[in-house]
Design a protein around this motif. Structure first.
Motif, PDB file in Angstrom:
ATOM      1  N   LEU A 157      -7.112  -8.899   0.710  1.00 57.83           N
ATOM      2  CA  LEU A 157      -7.749  -7.775   0.009  1.00 57.83           C
ATOM      3  C   LEU A 157      -8.897  -8.227  -0.874  1.00 57.83           C
ATOM      4  O   LEU A 157      -9.948  -7.573  -0.929  1.00 57.83           O
ATOM      5  N   LEU A 158      -8.699  -9.331  -1.602  1.00 58.46           N
ATOM      6  CA  LEU A 158      -9.677  -9.797  -2.590  1.00 58.46           C
ATOM      7  C   LEU A 158     -10.044 -11.249  -2.327  1.00 58.46           C
ATOM      8  O   LEU A 158      -9.176 -12.073  -2.041  1.00 58.46           O
ATOM      9  N   ASP A 159     -11.323 -11.529  -2.430  1.00 58.56           N
ATOM     10  CA  ASP A 159     -11.807 -12.902  -2.303  1.00 58.56           C
ATOM     11  C   ASP A 159     -12.652 -13.216  -3.536  1.00 58.56           C
ATOM     12  O   ASP A 159     -13.707 -12.611  -3.737  1.00 58.56           O
ATOM     13  N   TYR A 160     -12.151 -14.125  -4.363  1.00 57.75           N
ATOM     14  CA  TYR A 160     -12.830 -14.490  -5.615  1.00 57.75           C
ATOM     15  C   TYR A 160     -13.066 -13.259  -6.496  1.00 57.75           C
ATOM     16  O   TYR A 160     -14.064 -13.154  -7.208  1.00 57.75           O
ATOM     17  N   GLY A 161     -12.128 -12.299  -6.421  1.00 56.01           N
ATOM     18  CA  GLY A 161     -12.217 -11.107  -7.251  1.00 56.01           C
ATOM     19  C   GLY A 161     -13.030  -9.973  -6.660  1.00 56.01           C
ATOM     20  O   GLY A 161     -13.165  -8.924  -7.282  1.00 56.01           O
ATOM     21  N   TYR A 162     -13.563 -10.159  -5.445  1.00 58.22           N
ATOM     22  CA  TYR A 162     -14.360  -9.109  -4.791  1.00 58.22           C
ATOM     23  C   TYR A 162     -13.559  -8.507  -3.640  1.00 58.22           C
ATOM     24  O   TYR A 162     -12.936  -9.243  -2.868  1.00 58.22           O
ATOM     25  N   PRO A 163     -13.569  -7.185  -3.485  1.00 58.96           N
ATOM     26  CA  PRO A 163     -12.810  -6.564  -2.390  1.00 58.96           C
ATOM     27  C   PRO A 163     -13.386  -6.925  -1.035  1.00 58.96           C
ATOM     28  O   PRO A 163     -14.611  -6.967  -0.865  1.00 58.96           O
ATOM     29  N   GLN A 164     -12.493  -7.186  -0.065  1.00 55.76           N
ATOM     30  CA  GLN A 164     -12.916  -7.552   1.281  1.00 55.76           C
ATOM     31  C   GLN A 164     -12.442  -6.517   2.303  1.00 55.76           C
ATOM     32  O   GLN A 164     -13.206  -5.700   2.755  1.00 55.76           O
ATOM     33  N   VAL A 165     -11.149  -6.553   2.632  1.00 52.25           N
ATOM     34  CA  VAL A 165     -10.570  -5.618   3.600  1.00 52.25           C
ATOM     35  C   VAL A 165      -9.522  -4.796   2.861  1.00 52.25           C
ATOM     36  O   VAL A 165      -8.560  -5.345   2.343  1.00 52.25           O
ATOM     37  N   THR A 166      -9.704  -3.483   2.816  1.00 52.13           N
ATOM     38  CA  THR A 166      -8.775  -2.640   2.055  1.00 52.13           C
ATOM     39  C   THR A 166      -8.104  -1.573   2.920  1.00 52.13           C
ATOM     40  O   THR A 166      -7.336  -0.779   2.400  1.00 52.13           O
ATOM     41  N   GLN A 167      -8.371  -1.546   4.221  1.00 52.03           N
ATOM     42  CA  GLN A 167      -7.753  -0.553   5.099  1.00 52.03           C
ATOM     43  C   GLN A 167      -6.454  -1.115   5.675  1.00 52.03           C
ATOM     44  O   GLN A 167      -6.419  -2.250   6.149  1.00 52.03           O
ATOM     45  N   THR A 168      -5.405  -0.309   5.651  1.00 44.84           N
ATOM     46  CA  THR A 168      -4.087  -0.750   6.114  1.00 44.84           C
ATOM     47  C   THR A 168      -4.129  -1.240   7.551  1.00 44.84           C
ATOM     48  O   THR A 168      -3.594  -2.307   7.883  1.00 44.84           O
ATOM     49  N   GLU A 169      -4.778  -0.470   8.450  1.00 47.76           N
ATOM     50  CA  GLU A 169      -4.777  -0.857   9.865  1.00 47.76           C
ATOM     51  C   GLU A 169      -5.585  -2.119  10.121  1.00 47.76           C
ATOM     52  O   GLU A 169      -5.257  -2.917  11.003  1.00 47.76           O
ATOM     53  N   PHE A 312      -8.259  14.162  15.280  1.00 46.54           N
ATOM     54  CA  PHE A 312      -8.373  12.807  14.718  1.00 46.54           C
ATOM     55  C   PHE A 312      -7.294  11.906  15.298  1.00 46.54           C
ATOM     56  O   PHE A 312      -6.254  12.377  15.788  1.00 46.54           O
ATOM     57  N   PHE A 313      -7.565  10.599  15.267  1.00 48.96           N
ATOM     58  CA  PHE A 313      -6.568   9.583  15.563  1.00 48.96           C
ATOM     59  C   PHE A 313      -6.003   9.114  14.232  1.00 48.96           C
ATOM     60  O   PHE A 313      -6.730   8.523  13.425  1.00 48.96           O
ATOM     61  N   PRO A 314      -4.728   9.376  13.955  1.00 49.16           N
ATOM     62  CA  PRO A 314      -4.197   9.048  12.621  1.00 49.16           C
ATOM     63  C   PRO A 314      -4.177   7.551  12.363  1.00 49.16           C
ATOM     64  O   PRO A 314      -3.652   6.781  13.176  1.00 49.16           O
ATOM     65  N   PRO A 315      -4.766   7.079  11.261  1.00 50.73           N
ATOM     66  CA  PRO A 315      -4.689   5.651  10.912  1.00 50.73           C
ATOM     67  C   PRO A 315      -3.290   5.279  10.439  1.00 50.73           C
ATOM     68  O   PRO A 315      -2.454   6.139  10.167  1.00 50.73           O
ATOM     69  N   ASP A 316      -3.034   3.984  10.356  1.00 50.42           N
ATOM     70  CA  ASP A 316      -1.734   3.507   9.890  1.00 50.42           C
ATOM     71  C   ASP A 316      -1.544   3.837   8.421  1.00 50.42           C
ATOM     72  O   ASP A 316      -2.497   3.879   7.638  1.00 50.42           O
ATOM     73  N   GLY A 317      -0.279   4.049   8.049  1.00 52.45           N
ATOM     74  CA  GLY A 317       0.043   4.284   6.644  1.00 52.45           C
ATOM     75  C   GLY A 317      -0.220   5.721   6.232  1.00 52.45           C
ATOM     76  O   GLY A 317      -0.549   6.591   7.029  1.00 52.45           O
ATOM     77  N   GLU A 318      -0.067   5.945   4.937  1.00 56.20           N
ATOM     78  CA  GLU A 318      -0.270   7.267   4.369  1.00 56.20           C
ATOM     79  C   GLU A 318      -1.750   7.502   4.145  1.00 56.20           C
ATOM     80  O   GLU A 318      -2.445   6.635   3.635  1.00 56.20           O
ATOM     81  N   PHE A 319      -2.236   8.671   4.528  1.00 57.46           N
ATOM     82  CA  PHE A 319      -3.660   8.950   4.353  1.00 57.46           C
ATOM     83  C   PHE A 319      -3.862  10.434   4.075  1.00 57.46           C
ATOM     84  O   PHE A 319      -3.015  11.270   4.414  1.00 57.46           O
ATOM     85  N   ILE A 320      -4.984  10.754   3.440  1.00 57.30           N
ATOM     86  CA  ILE A 320      -5.333  12.142   3.110  1.00 57.30           C
ATOM     87  C   ILE A 320      -6.314  12.650   4.157  1.00 57.30           C
ATOM     88  O   ILE A 320      -7.397  12.075   4.342  1.00 57.30           O
ATOM     89  N   VAL A 321      -5.937  13.714   4.852  1.00 59.25           N
ATOM     90  CA  VAL A 321      -6.798  14.293   5.879  1.00 59.25           C
ATOM     91  C   VAL A 321      -7.976  15.010   5.227  1.00 59.25           C
ATOM     92  O   VAL A 321      -9.128  14.850   5.635  1.00 59.25           O
TER      93      VAL A 321
END
Length: 487
Positions: A157-169, A312-321
């Motif tokens: 998720l974080l690299d040196y304090g910067y966000p990288q990948v934040t999507q569950t899928e 839509f194709f539902p992404p993994d995890g909980e999401f807001i449509v």
């Protein structure tokens, strides 16, 4: 972006902590700064002591508390009025601390740079969502049992304090540890009504897991094809002292969690008479009108304009449509009618009459009504006139917080409830003391009911797949966000 990240338990214990950078020559001990941060959040006094020369009163001006010119008792009374700590404030070490609360846990971070607070708050919310998606449920126990998995997620998720990948899928390709599933727990400090609590299946993680005995459980074996849809609405309503609505807003969302094998495309249809914008006219007559609406990036809007249908194709995890917002006039589920009568110079009689305007086949759950009283209150007695059907009715005077607290476990629709209180003051009731009474604050939730009348017409699989019969679970929940009546 951020200097460190931490998760604190409701008791203030550091459950997870990770440092990304620190000031040169300064090796701050992570426990010391999280302890100081937790004390500040727990006992917020409205003052954020930052670096010398900074205006750290957070815009409080003359309300700034100083131990030199206020007594201890007065200082405590002043501190009570500040309420909860803001999500962003400065600490004496010079760092800006930001946090969000989820299920009683505090997700926080610190930064010495001038970053966007909104971006950091969104990042913390994303981290909490990812933790929940991969652990199944968000609690102190689930985090402690999944240390290795969560630290692996943090590295991605974080690299040196910067966000990288934040999507569950997207994180699935980089995560190799399996979660240990624990039993879900109720939200800390808040009663959950069984009719509005999510089903136990919603607490399954998005990847294969092992149970507490170490037995492997696969998502593909013995699993139903299920999809959960929640239509959640939060109401903000302001009443005048004679029961008229001065301001009203609905903030709603349609939230989903999918456990469908093969991730098929879904079609979700809403009211055909749904109009967007107050100036919009529709040929269907008086339909549902929302002020504005925004959709998830995964939603295809090609059929929205002529059929109010989303695909839509539902992404993994909980999401807001989608999120939507309504302002203006709508039928409020409860109306509040207060009255204050001065029977003697130092005695008051307060009456609060509440009428449920929801249909009689619905009810308000976990209802609580608070009436703040003057600081000069010495004693108060309450009695409730309750109609049949109401359960768990109780009214009391909370002397430590100088307020009346009226609770109902179940408030049936089309009924009325009344609370009367006799209040004795230490001195005469002046206009200044009179202004200390109120405003009345009401909290509630209503299962299987929504105020806006937004409905899901159908939820289908876009393609015809023989033998594929998914289970669809749809629930409606209405909750109070700010339900206030002036006195």
């Amino acid at each position: 972006m951020i200097t460190n990240f931490f998760v604190l338990s409701p008791r203030g214990d550091t459950v997870i902590a990770k440092t990304y950078r620190s000031k040169s020559g300064v090796g701050a001990h992570e426990r010391s700064h999280t302890e100081a941060f937790f004390r500040k959040v727990k006992f917020w006094d409205g003052v954020a002591p930052g670096t010398p020369g900074m205006d750290t009163t957070l815009g409080l001006g003359s309300l700034k508390i100083s131990s030199a010119d206020t007594g201890e008792g007065e200082s405590k009374e002043s501190a009570k009025r500040f309420g909860d700590a803001p999500p962003v404030f400065v600490m004496p070490d010079g760092y800006s601390y930001m946090h969000v609360k989820r299920n009683g846990l505090i997700f926080g971070c610190a930064t010495e740079n001038n970053v966007s607070p909104v971006a950091v708050i969104e990042l913390l919310s994303k981290i909490a969502k990812v933790f929940k998606d991969y652990c199944g449920t968000l609690s102190e126990e689930s985090i402690r049992k999944n240390f290795i998995l969560l630290y692996e997620l943090l590295d991605e998720l974080l690299d040196y304090g910067y966000p990288q990948v934040t999507q569950t899928e997207n994180l699935k390709a980089f995560v190799y540890n399996e979660p240990i599933v624990v039993a879900p727990v109720a939200d800390t400090g808040k009663m959950i009504n069984p009719k509005t609590a999510s089903a136990s299946a919603v607490h399954k993680p998005v990847i294969g897991s092992v149970d507490s005995d170490g037995k492997k459980t696969s998502l593909s074996s013995n699993q139903k094809n299920e999809i959960f849809v929640d239509i959640l609405e939060r109401l903000s309503v302001l009443f005048s002292n004679n029961g008229y609505v001065l301001n009203s807003t609905i903030d709603g969302c349609i939230q989903m969690k999918s456990y469908l094998a093969g991730n098929p495309q879904l079609r979700l249809a809403l009211n055909e008479d749904l109009a967007i914008g107050r100036n919009t006219t529709t040929s269907y007559g008086s339909g549902v009108t929302v002020d504005d609406i925004n959709f998830n990036d995964c939603v295809n809007l090609s059929e929205w304009e002529h059929g109010r249908t989303l695909s839509f194709f539902p992404p993994d995890g909980e999401f807001i449509v989608l999120n939507y917002r309504m302002t203006g006039e709508f039928k409020t589920p409860f109306r509040i009618f207060p009255s204050i009568e001065e029977v003697e110079p130092n005695k008051l009689e307060i009456s609060v009459h509440v009428r449920a305007e929801i249909p009689d086949n619905h009810f308000g759950a976990n209802v609580s009504i608070e009436v703040p009283l003057p600081q000069s209150t010495t004693v108060a007695t309450c009695n409730v006139v309750s109609t049949p059907g109401a359960t768990g009715v109780n009214a009391e005077y909370v002397s430590s917080e100088k307020k009346l607290l009226w609770t109902l476990k179940k408030f049936p629709g089309c009924t009325e409830q009344t609370m009367r209180a006799k209040v004795t003051l230490s001195g005469p009731c002046t206009s200044q003391i009179r202004r200390e009474i109120g405003p009345i604050n009401m909290n509630f939730e209503i299962p299987m009911y929504n105020v806006s009348s937004l409905q899901v017409r159908y939820l289908r699989i876009a393609e015809n797949m023989p033998g594929y019969t998914p289970y669809r679970w749809v629930r409606y929940v209405t909750q109070s966000s700010s339900y206030v009546c002036r006195l």
